[in-house]
Design a protein around this motif. Structure first.
Motif, PDB file in Angstrom:
ATOM      1  N   ILE A   1       2.247 143.356 -28.999  1.00 41.50           N
ATOM      2  CA  ILE A   1       2.986 144.378 -28.508  1.00 41.50           C
ATOM      3  C   ILE A   1       4.135 144.423 -29.360  1.00 41.50           C
ATOM      4  O   ILE A   1       4.573 145.480 -29.775  1.00 41.50           O
ATOM      5  CB  ILE A   1       3.190 144.461 -27.074  1.00 41.50           C
ATOM      6  CG1 ILE A   1       1.777 144.411 -26.141  1.00 41.50           C
ATOM      7  CG2 ILE A   1       4.114 145.587 -26.531  1.00 41.50           C
ATOM      8  CD1 ILE A   1       2.057 144.270 -24.657  1.00 41.50           C
ATOM      9  N   ALA A   2       4.954 143.458 -29.603  1.00 42.22           N
ATOM     10  CA  ALA A   2       6.114 143.580 -30.572  1.00 42.22           C
ATOM     11  C   ALA A   2       5.844 144.056 -31.809  1.00 42.22           C
ATOM     12  O   ALA A   2       6.625 144.656 -32.532  1.00 42.22           O
ATOM     13  CB  ALA A   2       6.863 142.125 -30.466  1.00 42.22           C
ATOM     14  N   GLY A   3       4.798 143.599 -32.369  1.00 47.15           N
ATOM     15  CA  GLY A   3       4.236 143.755 -33.750  1.00 47.15           C
ATOM     16  C   GLY A   3       4.101 145.376 -33.896  1.00 47.15           C
ATOM     17  O   GLY A   3       4.407 145.923 -34.784  1.00 47.15           O
TER      18      GLY A   3
ATOM     19  N   ARG B   1       2.850 148.379 -43.270  1.00 46.58           N
ATOM     20  CA  ARG B   1       2.727 148.872 -41.839  1.00 46.58           C
ATOM     21  C   ARG B   1       1.124 148.610 -41.231  1.00 46.58           C
ATOM     22  O   ARG B   1       0.918 148.114 -40.341  1.00 46.58           O
ATOM     23  CB  ARG B   1       3.032 150.388 -41.989  1.00 46.58           C
ATOM     24  CG  ARG B   1       2.689 150.973 -40.622  1.00 46.58           C
ATOM     25  CD  ARG B   1       2.987 152.522 -40.569  1.00 46.58           C
ATOM     26  NE  ARG B   1       4.145 152.987 -41.116  1.00 46.58           N
ATOM     27  CZ  ARG B   1       5.461 153.230 -40.618  1.00 46.58           C
ATOM     28  NH1 ARG B   1       5.313 153.008 -39.408  1.00 46.58           N
ATOM     29  NH2 ARG B   1       6.333 153.767 -41.219  1.00 46.58           N
ATOM     30  N   SER B   2       0.358 148.747 -42.273  1.00 47.13           N
ATOM     31  CA  SER B   2      -1.063 148.690 -42.038  1.00 47.13           C
ATOM     32  C   SER B   2      -1.249 146.947 -41.508  1.00 47.13           C
ATOM     33  O   SER B   2      -2.181 146.899 -40.613  1.00 47.13           O
ATOM     34  CB  SER B   2      -2.043 149.091 -43.062  1.00 47.13           C
ATOM     35  OG  SER B   2      -1.657 150.437 -43.442  1.00 47.13           O
ATOM     36  N   LEU B   3      -0.903 146.309 -42.360  1.00 44.98           N
ATOM     37  CA  LEU B   3      -1.202 144.936 -42.430  1.00 44.98           C
ATOM     38  C   LEU B   3      -0.627 144.526 -40.995  1.00 44.98           C
ATOM     39  O   LEU B   3      -1.321 143.545 -40.122  1.00 44.98           O
ATOM     40  CB  LEU B   3      -0.547 144.103 -43.430  1.00 44.98           C
ATOM     41  CG  LEU B   3      -0.775 142.531 -43.445  1.00 44.98           C
ATOM     42  CD1 LEU B   3      -2.300 142.309 -43.207  1.00 44.98           C
ATOM     43  CD2 LEU B   3       0.015 142.003 -44.623  1.00 44.98           C
ATOM     44  N   THR B   4       0.691 144.845 -40.794  1.00 45.75           N
ATOM     45  CA  THR B   4       1.280 144.257 -39.440  1.00 45.75           C
ATOM     46  C   THR B   4       0.428 144.806 -38.132  1.00 45.75           C
ATOM     47  O   THR B   4       0.418 144.014 -37.473  1.00 45.75           O
ATOM     48  CB  THR B   4       2.709 144.892 -39.625  1.00 45.75           C
ATOM     49  OG1 THR B   4       3.490 144.387 -40.488  1.00 45.75           O
ATOM     50  CG2 THR B   4       3.412 144.340 -38.065  1.00 45.75           C
ATOM     51  N   ALA B   5      -0.024 146.145 -38.345  1.00 46.83           N
ATOM     52  CA  ALA B   5      -0.697 146.833 -37.146  1.00 46.83           C
ATOM     53  C   ALA B   5      -1.923 145.999 -36.941  1.00 46.83           C
ATOM     54  O   ALA B   5      -2.430 145.652 -36.069  1.00 46.83           O
ATOM     55  CB  ALA B   5      -1.005 148.223 -37.638  1.00 46.83           C
ATOM     56  N   VAL B   6      -2.652 145.525 -37.920  1.00 47.72           N
ATOM     57  CA  VAL B   6      -3.909 144.934 -37.922  1.00 47.72           C
ATOM     58  C   VAL B   6      -3.727 143.538 -37.295  1.00 47.72           C
ATOM     59  O   VAL B   6      -4.506 143.006 -36.366  1.00 47.72           O
ATOM     60  CB  VAL B   6      -4.567 144.618 -39.269  1.00 47.72           C
ATOM     61  CG1 VAL B   6      -5.836 143.832 -38.974  1.00 47.72           C
ATOM     62  CG2 VAL B   6      -4.997 145.894 -39.784  1.00 47.72           C
ATOM     63  N   LEU B   7      -2.602 142.987 -37.574  1.00 52.41           N
ATOM     64  CA  LEU B   7      -2.288 141.539 -37.220  1.00 52.41           C
ATOM     65  C   LEU B   7      -1.764 141.559 -35.436  1.00 52.41           C
ATOM     66  O   LEU B   7      -2.156 140.795 -34.851  1.00 52.41           O
ATOM     67  CB  LEU B   7      -1.110 140.829 -37.842  1.00 52.41           C
ATOM     68  CG  LEU B   7      -1.465 140.577 -39.257  1.00 52.41           C
ATOM     69  CD1 LEU B   7      -0.321 139.862 -40.145  1.00 52.41           C
ATOM     70  CD2 LEU B   7      -2.600 139.261 -39.360  1.00 52.41           C
ATOM     71  N   ALA B   8      -1.183 142.783 -35.285  1.00 52.08           N
ATOM     72  CA  ALA B   8      -0.627 142.867 -34.011  1.00 52.08           C
ATOM     73  C   ALA B   8      -1.959 143.058 -32.964  1.00 52.08           C
ATOM     74  O   ALA B   8      -1.850 142.429 -31.828  1.00 52.08           O
ATOM     75  CB  ALA B   8       0.113 144.046 -33.886  1.00 52.08           C
ATOM     76  N   VAL B   9      -2.743 143.995 -33.551  1.00 49.06           N
ATOM     77  CA  VAL B   9      -4.084 144.357 -32.613  1.00 49.06           C
ATOM     78  C   VAL B   9      -4.893 142.961 -32.615  1.00 49.06           C
ATOM     79  O   VAL B   9      -5.407 142.647 -31.421  1.00 49.06           O
ATOM     80  CB  VAL B   9      -4.738 145.337 -33.276  1.00 49.06           C
ATOM     81  CG1 VAL B   9      -6.379 145.457 -32.655  1.00 49.06           C
ATOM     82  CG2 VAL B   9      -4.234 146.532 -33.123  1.00 49.06           C
TER      83      VAL B   9
END
Length: 592
Positions: free
Chosen positions: A37-39, A53-61
């Motif tokens: 959620i923080a990511g 942004r895309s890489l961080t979103a993938v890792l966060a999910v």
């Protein structure tokens, strides 16, 4: 008793005892979800490049999905899986730091390393926890330097905070663990065992897997303490703990309950296999004799019921000569085999104890009680052979024998007033949950000619507290057929006062502990007086059990008890003895 500080005691070099798979799964899953959620919040910030942004979103999910998986299935994972997940979390955090678009986001991502530090210091031994800490801090420091906008001094400051947080967490966890550990042997104590039992029982039901429990005592341990001193006794206890710890599988929970009592939980192990395991373990210290009772959990059984069966089996082993390990209800139960043979040979007797009406004292009924004289051991107490009958499934045959014998003996036996003598018969929960029990009772009454309206079925308060729908339905069917129901040993349970108006009962038999303290405890006497008044107001008759003196009889009479039972009015005797002892015209019984 002295303390030991060897490698078996709780210390910083072992994994904390409270770090059970279930709790580890909850903590890890919560941290993974929070990090994900923080990511996602970081992705929403301005200025981030589309690629990062895309890489961080993938890792966060992915972190949120991993957290949810841990919360749902993590309690089933072996400990090595948690090593992989904690290490993976540290590496993912380092990756997010390295691709962060600015120093603020990089530091925010790096601060998530605190989650991994808490996990490592909570889950693992000190050596492995520091290995995880060094991995995470090294990877995050390198990532911060690669990111290029965070000075090395800030990275080191962050590492200091993370290391301190992890170690403080470990100190608190170790302190919590020590409350669940026996300081002498390093095993779980009673509190730790009870916690593990509840958790493993729930897991066994959820996974539909077997679970077995064992209770063991050291034979003649008091003699060791008295003869050789407490230090020698301590060495014996530690010797047993060492052997059993080595012989039992890693998944087993071994605990010292106190004194010379130990307990074992064997998840995923059926009763016969558990018996083989404990026999092998006990053979590992032939110089120290132990007695052990083993029980496998039954569907729907509570923790207390499981341990009660193991304890009863242990008691049976000790009563039969000690030095053995037996399975509850197993074919190895010598006493159960002997009881079955006695029932088949009609060698279990039925004795009768008078029940008198108050205030006059005339005999109006009796309670039928099973008595067994073993050919080698002599008289076996009911408190010993009745539990064996329960465990071995012989209780149906025992109950049927007592009911038929008593009804046949007492059919046509009259009180001094010419009324049919009332008969009370104890019934177990297993009998009442049998759908055909009410029909079998009706058949016995028809065969013997005993009137249904003078038969009282006695059940324990704890059975009615259990609220078994089948048992309650059977009791209601018996009442509909004209029988009465008595709650036996009333006052030994906890919830009956709130249910007196709903229980399917006609009489209450007050536990003898009330009568024994009626003169020594004014508060108990007042409680008894109020209880009798309330029951009489609900239309329930009261039988005071354990009346042994004239003073006790006078007290329960003054309080309004309807009937009395106890040694003052007669011990349990065979049927001819009942007729002979009560032959006097004033209140006696006779054949009609």
């Amino acid at each position: 008793m002295r303390r030991r500080t060897d490698h078996h005691s709780v210390n910083w070099s072992t994994a904390p005892a409270v770090a059970t798979p279930r709790l580890m799964a909850r903590v890890l899953g919560t941290f993974y979800v929070a990090a994900g959620i923080a990511g996602l919040f970081a992705v929403l910030g301005p200025g981030a490049a589309q690629q990062s942004r895309s890489l961080t979103a993938v890792l966060a999910v992915a972190a949120i999905a991993a957290g949810a998986t841990s919360l749902h299935w993590g309690s089933r994972w072996p400990r090595r899986v948690f090593h992989c997940l904690v290490a993976s979390a540290s590496l993912v955090i380092a990756l997010v730091v390295a691709v962060s678009p600015d120093a603020a986001i990089a530091m925010a991502a790096a601060s998530l390393l605190a989650f991994a530090a808490v996990d490592a210091c909570f889950f693992f031994s000190l050596r492995l926890a520091w290995a995880h800490l060094l991995l995470g801090m090294s990877a995050t420091t390198v990532a911060l330097l690669v990111q290029g906008e965070v000075p090395i001094s800030i990275a080191l400051a962050l590492n200091t905070v993370v290391a301190a947080l992890g170690n403080v967490t470990r100190g608190l966890v170790i302190r919590a663990s020590s409350a669940s550990r026996d300081p002498l042997t390093g095993l779980a104590n009673r509190r730790g065992f009870d916690d593990a039992l509840q958790e493993l029982l729930a897991a066994a039901a959820r996974r539909d897997e077997p679970l077995s429990a064992a209770l063991l005592d050291l034979d003649h341990f008091k003699q060791i303490n008295d003869t050789d001193g407490h230090e020698a006794g301590d060495r014996v206890l530690c010797r047993v703990a060492d052997v059993w710890r080595h012989e039992l599988p890693p998944s087993a929970v071994l605990a010292r309950q106190g004194g010379d009592e130990f307990a074992v939980l064997l998840p995923g192990t059926a009763g016969a296999d558990a018996l083989a395991l404990v026999r092998r373990a006990s053979a590992g210290h032939p110089e120290i004799s132990v007695s052990c009772g083993v029980a496998e959990v039954r569907p729907g059984e509570t923790a207390a019921e499981l341990m009660r069966r193991a304890d009863r089996t242990l008691y049976e082993v000790k009563a039969a000569g000690r030095g053995r390990c037996e399975l509850a209800g197993g074919t190895g139960s010598t006493l159960a085999r002997d009881l079955a043979a006695a029932l088949a040979a009609d060698d279990v007797a039925v004795h009768y104890q008078p029940i008198v009406a108050l205030p006059g004292g005339a005999v109006v009924g009796v309670e039928a009680l099973a008595r067994w004289t073993h050919p080698e051991r002599g008289a076996v107490p009911p408190g010993e052979f009745v539990p064996v009958a329960e465990q071995s499934g012989l209780v149906h045959a025992l109950g049927a024998h007592v009911l038929r014998t008593a009804c046949a003996d007492l059919a046509g036996v009259r009180t001094a007033a010419g009324e049919q003598l009332t008969l009370g018969v104890n019934v177990s929960g297993r009998e009442l949950t049998d759908p055909g029990y009410a029909q079998r009772v009706a058949a016995v009454l028809a065969d013997t000619g005993f009137p249904a309206d003078h038969l009282v079925i006695e059940v324990t308060e704890s059975l009615l507290e259990g609220g078994s729908p089948d048992a309650v339905a059977t009791l209601q069917a018996l009442r509909d057929a004209g029988l009465s129901v008595a709650i036996d040993d009333f006052g030994t349970g906890f919830s009956s006062l709130s249910r007196l108006d709903t229980l399917p009962a006609d009489l209450l038999k007050l536990d003898r502990s009330f009568v024994a303290t009626v003169h020594s405890s004014p508060r108990r006497a007042q409680m008894l007086h109020s209880l009798v008044a309330m029951c009489r107001g609900l239309g329930l008759d009261i039988v005071a059990e354990g009346v042994e003196t004239a003073e006790q009889e006078a007290a329960v009479r003054a309080m309004g008890c309807t009937f009395a039972q106890g040694w003052r009015h007669g011990h349990p005797v065979p049927f001819p003895g009942l007729l002979a002892a009560q032959a006097a015209p004033a209140g006696g019984v006779h054949r009609g």
